[in-house]
Design an enzyme around this catalytic site. Structure first.
Site, PDB file in Angstrom:
ATOM      1  N   HIS A  68       0.819  -1.213   0.000  1.00 40.72           N
ATOM      2  CA  HIS A  68       0.000   0.000   0.000  1.00 40.72           C
ATOM      3  C   HIS A  68       0.850   1.260   0.000  1.00 40.72           C
ATOM      4  CE1 HIS A  68      -3.109  -2.851   1.396  1.00 40.72           C
ATOM      5  NE2 HIS A  68      -3.806  -2.132   0.551  1.00 40.72           N
ATOM      6  N   ARG A 111     -10.639   1.930 -11.370  1.00 34.56           N
ATOM      7  CA  ARG A 111     -10.621   0.702 -10.559  1.00 34.56           C
ATOM      8  C   ARG A 111     -11.624   0.859  -9.407  1.00 34.56           C
ATOM      9  NH1 ARG A 111      -4.656   0.789 -11.877  1.00 34.56           N
ATOM     10  NH2 ARG A 111      -4.125  -1.309 -12.549  1.00 34.56           N
ATOM     11  N   ARG A 162     -14.576   0.058 -14.371  1.00 33.72           N
ATOM     12  CA  ARG A 162     -14.415  -1.399 -14.304  1.00 33.72           C
ATOM     13  C   ARG A 162     -15.212  -1.918 -13.117  1.00 33.72           C
ATOM     14  NH1 ARG A 162      -8.654  -4.104 -13.440  1.00 33.72           N
ATOM     15  NH2 ARG A 162      -8.891  -3.228 -11.365  1.00 33.72           N
ATOM     16  N   GLU A 189      -7.086 -10.438 -19.859  1.00 33.87           N
ATOM     17  CA  GLU A 189      -5.975 -10.502 -18.906  1.00 33.87           C
ATOM     18  C   GLU A 189      -5.638 -11.930 -18.490  1.00 33.87           C
ATOM     19  OE1 GLU A 189      -6.866  -8.022 -15.524  1.00 33.87           O
ATOM     20  OE2 GLU A 189      -8.964  -8.577 -15.509  1.00 33.87           O
ATOM     21  N   ASN A 244      -0.950  -6.347 -16.722  1.00 36.98           N
ATOM     22  CA  ASN A 244      -0.393  -6.716 -15.408  1.00 36.98           C
ATOM     23  C   ASN A 244      -0.733  -8.170 -15.094  1.00 36.98           C
ATOM     24  OD1 ASN A 244       0.165  -4.005 -15.317  1.00 36.98           O
ATOM     25  ND2 ASN A 244      -1.493  -3.499 -13.919  1.00 36.98           N
ATOM     26  N   ASP A 245      -1.996  -8.497 -15.287  1.00 37.57           N
ATOM     27  CA  ASP A 245      -2.404  -9.876 -15.014  1.00 37.57           C
ATOM     28  C   ASP A 245      -2.057 -10.811 -16.159  1.00 37.57           C
ATOM     29  OD1 ASP A 245      -3.512 -10.108 -12.401  1.00 37.57           O
ATOM     30  OD2 ASP A 245      -5.100  -8.755 -13.044  1.00 37.57           O
ATOM     31  N   ARG A 258       2.516 -11.438  -9.391  1.00 36.66           N
ATOM     32  CA  ARG A 258       2.956 -10.050  -9.578  1.00 36.66           C
ATOM     33  C   ARG A 258       3.247  -9.336  -8.271  1.00 36.66           C
ATOM     34  NH1 ARG A 258      -2.794  -7.313 -11.535  1.00 36.66           N
ATOM     35  NH2 ARG A 258      -2.009  -5.372 -10.711  1.00 36.66           N
ATOM     36  N   CYS A 287      -4.530  -1.236 -20.681  1.00 40.84           N
ATOM     37  CA  CYS A 287      -4.673  -0.444 -19.460  1.00 40.84           C
ATOM     38  C   CYS A 287      -3.760  -0.934 -18.335  1.00 40.84           C
ATOM     39  CB  CYS A 287      -6.126  -0.413 -18.992  1.00 40.84           C
ATOM     40  SG  CYS A 287      -6.750  -2.027 -18.524  1.00 40.84           S
TER      41      CYS A 287
END
Ligand code: PEP
Ligand code: MG
Length: 593
Positions: free
Chosen positions: A215, A322, A359, A458, A481-482, A492, A529
């Site tokens: 975080h 998100r 999303r 993804e 990313n995924d 990841r 994205c």
């Protein structure tokens, strides 16, 4: 003596300054036995310390809620403050402390740190990465309670704001006594501390622990401050007041730099500032390639307030909102339809007529809810009940979100994006729930607007079966990313395999290229994205693959635009074809087209 520590680069840029160490108070607490007659007083000392910290956090929450929209802090900070309050009020902590004081006659500090160790071991044994990361939160709140018990306020609550500081490298070298930038070094930093950090003169930060997705790293990236995490032992090796350089691009920390190294980084820092200045001139330049191709540069946002920074950076819309950040850290009390509708509407209105792609909730894996009613402790949460799977498992929750998005669409251009789809049956189920949400709104006589519906690509299986996606959806968005994580079987969020997380792996590139080609062949818009869209090292290749829509963190938009302006897509297409045939394309990608 000059030495360096290598960690993970999380937020770009160079910061040079003197070290301010936030020491771990846990290691130097007093250990002694008390008299039975002192038990009640010692228990009260801990309770008073805890109450003081609870009050401090609640004050912080109030000040966040009163902030003007443009000063609003990232949503995840508020969510994490909630987590800290929950941990402070946890019965197991209070009962354990009472036990050590009453039954073992430990002094208050000893009892508190002993119970901390007990709980830390429990966290260590947890499978779930999100919960394991809460161990750091527990350590942070314990440190705060210890400080409160000693009557010492958090060093970050009153950051050492200095007036008229000198920042030129020449000043620093010439006059060591003047006010200089400060670099914060801590074993770990809580998001609450980061909040203070935002308003202070700290020029960068370094932590011993944390992955790229911790975080603190997420907040740092959104604040755009040079930072390195996972620089193990940095808080031990760096001494108070040491000269420190953070190279946020390379993930390197240089301690006690020699005058030559200092001058070198000073030069690099000035180059970075000049570069940012130059980039800002591109703000109003349309993103068009040398051969006249118009490129869409969109923003990724986490909260409605981020719309302002998206506009400021010149985004022509939001390519990824998100929405799950609104669902996290709420102890199971998920946002209702009205709350969601108002938030989505704020994002839509904030973008002043530009499109906003919302999303649907993507929780699970490294973004679980803290909902105790749900069992997120799967063996491999990245392969578990995540994203659309989670939504389809709870249709009432999903319908609430779908209705809220449809209602927000009455106020501007809204696209709806569905994450992690892989099966045709999931697609059909999703579509029928969207229809059902419309019927529910019709029955209630509530106004809603039209939405374009898109799917995230993804998972490799989705990228290899695009026909069904193109049949049902208006557009596609590639979540690299995924896609990288699932193609290469690399978690990841796991820093121990971070070196194998390779966006340039030929398998990844072929899946991305195939998705772009097939979508365009059917006349459907497609964007990227994931982080790849904001990585300037990948811009030319993506353009060569035919990509015309990129969605990224607002801070990256101008740098990508610069690449776009220099590109000739016709030439890049030929070059990209060669790259795609290569079994080791990374060297070709960094070479000029
Ligand atoms: C992705 O996977 O590339 C993506 C954009 O979604 P997230 O990072 O939120 O999983
Ligand atoms: Mg994803």
């Amino acid at each position: 003596m000059t030495f360096s520590i290598h960690g993970l680069a999380v937020a770009r840029g160079i910061a040079i300054g003197r070290a301010v160490l936030v020491a771990s108070t846990r290691l130097d607490v007093a250990h002694y036995f008390i008299e039975p007659s002192q038990v009640a007083a010692e228990i009260k000392r801990v309770a008073d310390g805890r109450d003081a910290v609870v009050e401090e956090i609640q004050r912080l929450q109030t000040s966040i809620s009163l902030m003007a929209p443009k000063e609003k802090t990232p949503h995840e900070i508020s969510a994490l403050l909630d987590v800290h309050l929950m941990l402070l009020q946890d019965e197991e902590l209070a009962n354990g402390v009472r036990h050590w004081i009453k039954d073992r006659l430990y002094n208050a500090e000893w009892a508190l740190t002993t119970q901390l160790e007990v709980l830390v071991r429990q966290f260590d044994e947890m499978e779930d990465e999100y919960l394991r990361e809460r161990k750091a939160d527990l350590e942070q709140i314990t440190e705060k309670v210890l400080r409160a018990m000693r009557g010492v306020s958090s060093p970050l609550v009153q950051p050492p704001v200095r007036q008229g500081r000198k920042t030129s490298q020449q000043d620093l070298l010439l006059d060591d006594t003047v006010d200089v930038p400060l670099i914060l070094i801590a074993h770990d930093l809580s998001p609450a501390d980061m909040l203070q950090f935002k308003q202070s003169v700290f020029a960068g930060f370094i932590t011993d622990v944390g992955g790229k997705t911790s975080h603190t790293a997420i907040v740092a990236r959104s604040l755009d401050i040079p930072a390195v995490v996972g620089a193990r032992l940095s808080s031990h090796l760096i001494r108070q007041d040491d000269w420190v350089v953070i190279d946020g691009d390379a993930g390197v920390v240089v301690i006690d730099p020699s005058p030559i190294i200092l001058a070198e980084y000073g030069f690099k820092q000035r180059q970075g500032e000049l570069q940012r200045g130059r980039l800002s001139r591109l703000l109003h330049t349309p993103a068009v390639t040398m051969d006249g191709q118009k490129i869409e540069l969109l923003a990724n946002i986490e909260s409605p307030d981020d719309a302002a920074s998206a506009l400021k950076a010149g985004a022509v819309g939001v390519g990824l909102f998100r929405s799950e950040f609104m669902f996290m850290g709420r102890h199971g009390r998920l946002p209702n339809e009205e709350e969601q509708y108002l938030a989505y509407r704020r994002a839509v209105e904030g973008m002043q007529g530009l499109p906003v792609t919302i999303r649907t909730v993507d929780v699970g894996a490294d973004k679980p809810l803290d909902d105790s009613l749900r069992d997120d402790a799967h063996l491999n949460p990245a392969l578990g009940l995540r994203a659309i799977r989670w939504s389809l498992a709870d249709p009432a929750m999903f319908l609430t979100q779908l209705r809220a998005i449809l209602r927000a669409a009455a106020h501007g251009q809204v696209h709806m994006l569905i994450p992690m789809l892989v099966h045709a049956s999931e697609i059909r189920q999703t579509m029928s729930l969207i229809d059902h949400a419309r019927v529910q709104l019709d029955n209630r006589g509530v106004v809603y607007g039209p939405v374009k519906i898109g799917a995230m690509i993804e998972i490799p299986a989705a990228a290899l079966t695009l026909g069904v996606f193109l049949k049902y959806f208006d557009f596609l968005s590639i979540g690299t990313n995924d896609l990288i994580q699932y193609t290469l079987a690399i978690d990841r969020a796991d820093e121990s395999v971070a070196h194998l997380y390779d966006p340039m792996h030929p398998a990844v590139l072929r899946l991305v290229a195939n998705t772009i080609t097939q979508a365009h062949a059917q006349g459907k818009p497609v964007s990227v994205c994931g982080e790849m869209a904001g990585d300037t090292a990948m811009t030319r290749l993506l353009l060569g693959m035919g990509l015309r829509s990129f969605s990224m963190h607002p801070a990256q938009i101008l740098a990508v635009k610069q690449e776009v302006l220099r590109a000739d897509t016709a030439k890049l297409a030929v070059w990209a074809e060669g790259v795609m045939m290569d079994d080791e394309p990374s060297t070709r990608i960094s070479a000029k087209a």
